[in-house]
Motif scaffolding. Structure first.
Motif, PDB file in Angstrom:
ATOM      1  N   LEU A   1       0.864  -1.188   0.000  1.00 59.39           N
ATOM      2  CA  LEU A   1       0.000   0.000   0.000  1.00 59.39           C
ATOM      3  C   LEU A   1       0.900   1.238   0.000  1.00 59.39           C
ATOM      4  O   LEU A   1       1.814   1.349   0.823  1.00 59.39           O
ATOM      5  CB  LEU A   1      -0.882   0.019   1.246  1.00 59.39           C
ATOM      6  N   CYS A   2       0.642   2.150  -0.948  1.00 54.80           N
ATOM      7  CA  CYS A   2       1.591   3.253  -1.118  1.00 54.80           C
ATOM      8  C   CYS A   2       0.879   4.532  -1.566  1.00 54.80           C
ATOM      9  O   CYS A   2      -0.286   4.505  -1.962  1.00 54.80           O
ATOM     10  CB  CYS A   2       2.641   2.831  -2.140  1.00 54.80           C
ATOM     11  N   ASN A   3       1.598   5.644  -1.531  1.00 50.75           N
ATOM     12  CA  ASN A   3       1.026   6.921  -1.978  1.00 50.75           C
ATOM     13  C   ASN A   3       1.229   7.159  -3.477  1.00 50.75           C
ATOM     14  O   ASN A   3       1.065   8.275  -3.965  1.00 50.75           O
ATOM     15  CB  ASN A   3       1.590   8.084  -1.158  1.00 50.75           C
ATOM     16  N   GLY A   4       1.588   6.116  -4.199  1.00 51.51           N
ATOM     17  CA  GLY A   4       1.748   6.205  -5.643  1.00 51.51           C
ATOM     18  C   GLY A   4       2.091   4.822  -6.142  1.00 51.51           C
ATOM     19  O   GLY A   4       2.597   3.994  -5.376  1.00 51.51           O
TER      20      GLY A   4
ATOM     21  N   GLU B   1      -1.943   2.095  -5.077  1.00 57.43           N
ATOM     22  CA  GLU B   1      -2.578   3.223  -4.419  1.00 57.43           C
ATOM     23  C   GLU B   1      -3.870   2.767  -3.751  1.00 57.43           C
ATOM     24  O   GLU B   1      -4.542   1.853  -4.231  1.00 57.43           O
ATOM     25  CB  GLU B   1      -2.893   4.305  -5.448  1.00 57.43           C
ATOM     26  N   ALA B   2      -4.228   3.458  -2.678  1.00 54.15           N
ATOM     27  CA  ALA B   2      -5.389   3.048  -1.883  1.00 54.15           C
ATOM     28  C   ALA B   2      -6.673   3.033  -2.705  1.00 54.15           C
ATOM     29  O   ALA B   2      -7.592   2.277  -2.419  1.00 54.15           O
ATOM     30  CB  ALA B   2      -5.545   3.977  -0.677  1.00 54.15           C
ATOM     31  N   ARG B   3      -6.752   3.839  -3.769  1.00 57.64           N
ATOM     32  CA  ARG B   3      -7.996   3.881  -4.542  1.00 57.64           C
ATOM     33  C   ARG B   3      -8.134   2.670  -5.472  1.00 57.64           C
ATOM     34  O   ARG B   3      -9.219   2.408  -5.964  1.00 57.64           O
ATOM     35  CB  ARG B   3      -8.090   5.169  -5.354  1.00 57.64           C
TER      36      ARG B   3
ATOM     37  N   PHE C   1      -9.430  -2.191  -4.595  1.00 58.69           N
ATOM     38  CA  PHE C   1     -10.667  -2.973  -4.705  1.00 58.69           C
ATOM     39  C   PHE C   1     -10.912  -3.503  -6.109  1.00 58.69           C
ATOM     40  O   PHE C   1     -11.903  -4.177  -6.363  1.00 58.69           O
ATOM     41  CB  PHE C   1     -11.871  -2.122  -4.307  1.00 58.69           C
ATOM     42  N   ASP C   2     -10.038  -3.160  -7.040  1.00 60.20           N
ATOM     43  CA  ASP C   2     -10.215  -3.531  -8.441  1.00 60.20           C
ATOM     44  C   ASP C   2     -10.276  -5.034  -8.654  1.00 60.20           C
ATOM     45  O   ASP C   2     -10.803  -5.509  -9.654  1.00 60.20           O
ATOM     46  CB  ASP C   2      -9.031  -3.008  -9.280  1.00 60.20           C
TER      47      ASP C   2
ATOM     48  N   PHE D   1      -6.453   3.210   6.633  1.00 60.84           N
ATOM     49  CA  PHE D   1      -7.088   2.750   5.401  1.00 60.84           C
ATOM     50  C   PHE D   1      -8.399   2.019   5.709  1.00 60.84           C
ATOM     51  O   PHE D   1      -9.454   2.355   5.192  1.00 60.84           O
ATOM     52  CB  PHE D   1      -6.137   1.823   4.637  1.00 60.84           C
TER      53      PHE D   1
ATOM     54  N   GLY E   1     -11.009   4.289   7.286  1.00 60.57           N
ATOM     55  CA  GLY E   1     -11.456   5.284   6.307  1.00 60.57           C
ATOM     56  C   GLY E   1     -12.464   4.656   5.345  1.00 60.57           C
ATOM     57  O   GLY E   1     -13.495   5.264   5.021  1.00 60.57           O
ATOM     58  N   CYS E   2     -12.188   3.435   4.910  1.00 60.72           N
ATOM     59  CA  CYS E   2     -13.103   2.725   4.008  1.00 60.72           C
ATOM     60  C   CYS E   2     -14.425   2.445   4.714  1.00 60.72           C
ATOM     61  O   CYS E   2     -15.506   2.631   4.149  1.00 60.72           O
ATOM     62  CB  CYS E   2     -12.486   1.404   3.545  1.00 60.72           C
TER      63      CYS E   2
END
Lengths: 339, 339
Positions: free
Chosen positions: B173-176, B206-208, B211-212, B228, B231-232
């Motif tokens: 899990l990362c910021n990019g 990335e955190a977004r 869920f893919d 994370f 927040g979800c």
């Protein structure tokens, strides 16, 4: 008169949405003047209401800071330089986040005393019309407690200036709401915010409780802030997709949608990122607003609005003054403690 | 025969849901035996299908580790001690997270070589039936790259054992998503996972995008993982609330709900945390499953199922073996590199 510099070319939707937004803004506000950088021939329509600077090159969406700095004739770089060289009030762009924010920082420099700039953005809450100010959501990979303390100062001022909150409730994003919880960084920040009597400091808040509406400003390090923001984005998209499938199930469910259409519209208005006005880098010696890359005219209008509000309220000067006050307070405290 | 120890008292819904879950589980699986700790008189109904240990004290939901350790006659502490003293396969509880997990760690000890235990849980994804394994979601306040590397090993085994994924795609899990992005900790972990050729390591996510459905195991430090996860949770609750308001708007929208009811049910099944089976601490010398505090019989059944799966597949031994393999690999690599 507020003087705003606009990068007209770097967004996904080109200059058209920018032109529309500027026209509307000029109608709504009369104490603003625009300096617009971009392809001259695409900006004909606003040449009577704005100063046009021909800067035809377009910075690509994946451009890094060095690339932006080298593209001297790009709409983005020209816009940033105009602010620097002519002392204009703010710059607005919808281009590459990393490129724009780094180039702004390098060109405009940091506010003296600020250790790190923070990327600041806003979020809707369950409490109608109440917005949450979040920082840092990604300018940094790690932060110290002292840096988080400065983020709290800047976030408080932002919430006051942009949302008119008189005494914003400020919290630290944490893995538990108890005082003793947290990473070494948040623990240090908690200590500083408590010791220095930070106004309306509410302590730690868990990520699940930030939308309740009791938080005005949420402070975090850039890594967790980015994870938080993008995790929320991903979840909203995920749940939204499931709702859509529920409606698309069969003819009856499609009919069902007709009945809840208005309610669903209200919902998407609540979650509408376009009304938020983009993100900005707090802590640099100027106002640099970054709208969403795929902003339409409506979203770009709101990015301009945030720039306008921050410039009219002179946020950079307010941050400088607050830092001086803090410095005095710390010195006084040290003197009192040592005597 | 798998021997599972159950804390029957510590959940919000008391022993009733536990009794029901055990009865159902005994019907579905015939190679399992239960040792149930709790108030004897409340467990009469299952005295013929389980061994009952009278441990009437109830650990409060906000209990910390020290309090749990002191409550020797509580259902929770007795259950943990049974695993330790009689070598039973696993313990399941719905009580205080902090209390249960710390008391389990202190009593059962860590697996030799594991630097830190990680709280592991699962999440639904957009890809039907595909579950995401996340760790650490809150056992630690900060972690090193080496610790994240060990989390990857344990997460991979968990995904294989519980979800039957042959070669889990493991991400940080990362910021990019770019290789060079990240906090100092994730950068170090990225380096170790790459250098040591971790199987099916996909790099940063990335955190977004988690869920893919392309991520099987997501590794992170305990602080960001907790941010994370919560927040979800908060966003799902927020968006869910808005959907509910959309349906409650007026009589027509209420009628609309009748049409999409089935679709909405499918949606809540996708998001149903109760089918996930709770969280567990990976890295301790035993299997300790923590169900949600407000588990009903269905949720408790799934918590038991996870304990059963992990015990039948002997996950603790698998982790130990994998650590030995890794150690050999690192030693060999050092020898080869130095010669």
């Amino acid at each position: 008169m507020i003087k705003l510099v606009i990068d007209a070319m770097s967004g996904d939707n080109g200059s058209k949405v920018v032109v529309e937004a500027i026209k509307q803004f000029k109608k709504d506000y009369n104490d603003v003047s625009f300096i617009v950088c971009g392809k001259k021939e695409e900006l004909e329509e606003i040449k009577d209401i704005a100063e046009i600077i021909d800067a035809p090159d377009i910075v690509p969406m994946d451009a890094g800071p060095l690339q932006v700095l080298r593209m001297k004739n790009s709409s983005m770089m020209r816009a940033i330089k105009e602010v620097k060289e002519n002392g204009y009030d703010a710059v607005v762009s919808c281009g590459s986040t990393g490129g724009f924010l780094s180039a702004s920082t390098i060109t405009l420099k940091m506010i003296p005393g600020i250790k790190r700039a923070a990327l600041c953005t806003c979020f809707p809450t369950m409490y109608k019309n109440k917005k949450l100010t979040l920082l840092d959501v990604g300018a940094n990979n790690e932060n110290s407690g002292e840096e988080l303390y400065q983020f709290a100062i800047m976030g408080r001022l932002y919430s006051q200036v942009v949302y008119g909150v008189k005494d914003p409730a400020t919290y630290l994003l944490c893995n538990g709401s108890e005082d003793e919880k947290g990473s070494p960084t948040t623990k240090e920040a908690h200590k500083l915010l408590t010791e220095r009597n930070f106004p309306n400091f509410g302590g730690n808040v868990e990520a699940r409780d930030v939308f309740d509406g009791h938080v005005d400003v949420m402070v975090c390090d850039g890594f967790s802030g980015n994870v938080f923001l993008k995790g929320c984005e991903g979840t909203a998209k995920f749940v939204g997709g499931l709702v859509k499938s529920a409606f698309k199930r069969n003819l009856w469910s499609k009919l069902g949608y007709l009945h809840v259409r208005k309610g669903m519209k209200e919902m998407s208005q609540t979650l509408d990122y376009k009304a938020v006005g983009g993100a900005l880098l707090l802590g640099i010696n100027g106002i640099a607003i970054k709208g969403h890359g795929n902003s339409d005219a409506y979203a770009f209008y709101h990015a301009i609005r945030v720039a306008y509000q921050l410039a009219s309220q002179n946020i950079v000067e307010k941050i400088k003054k607050e830092l001086e006050n803090q410095q005095e307070m710390i010195v006084n405290c040290n003197v009192n403690c040592n005597t």
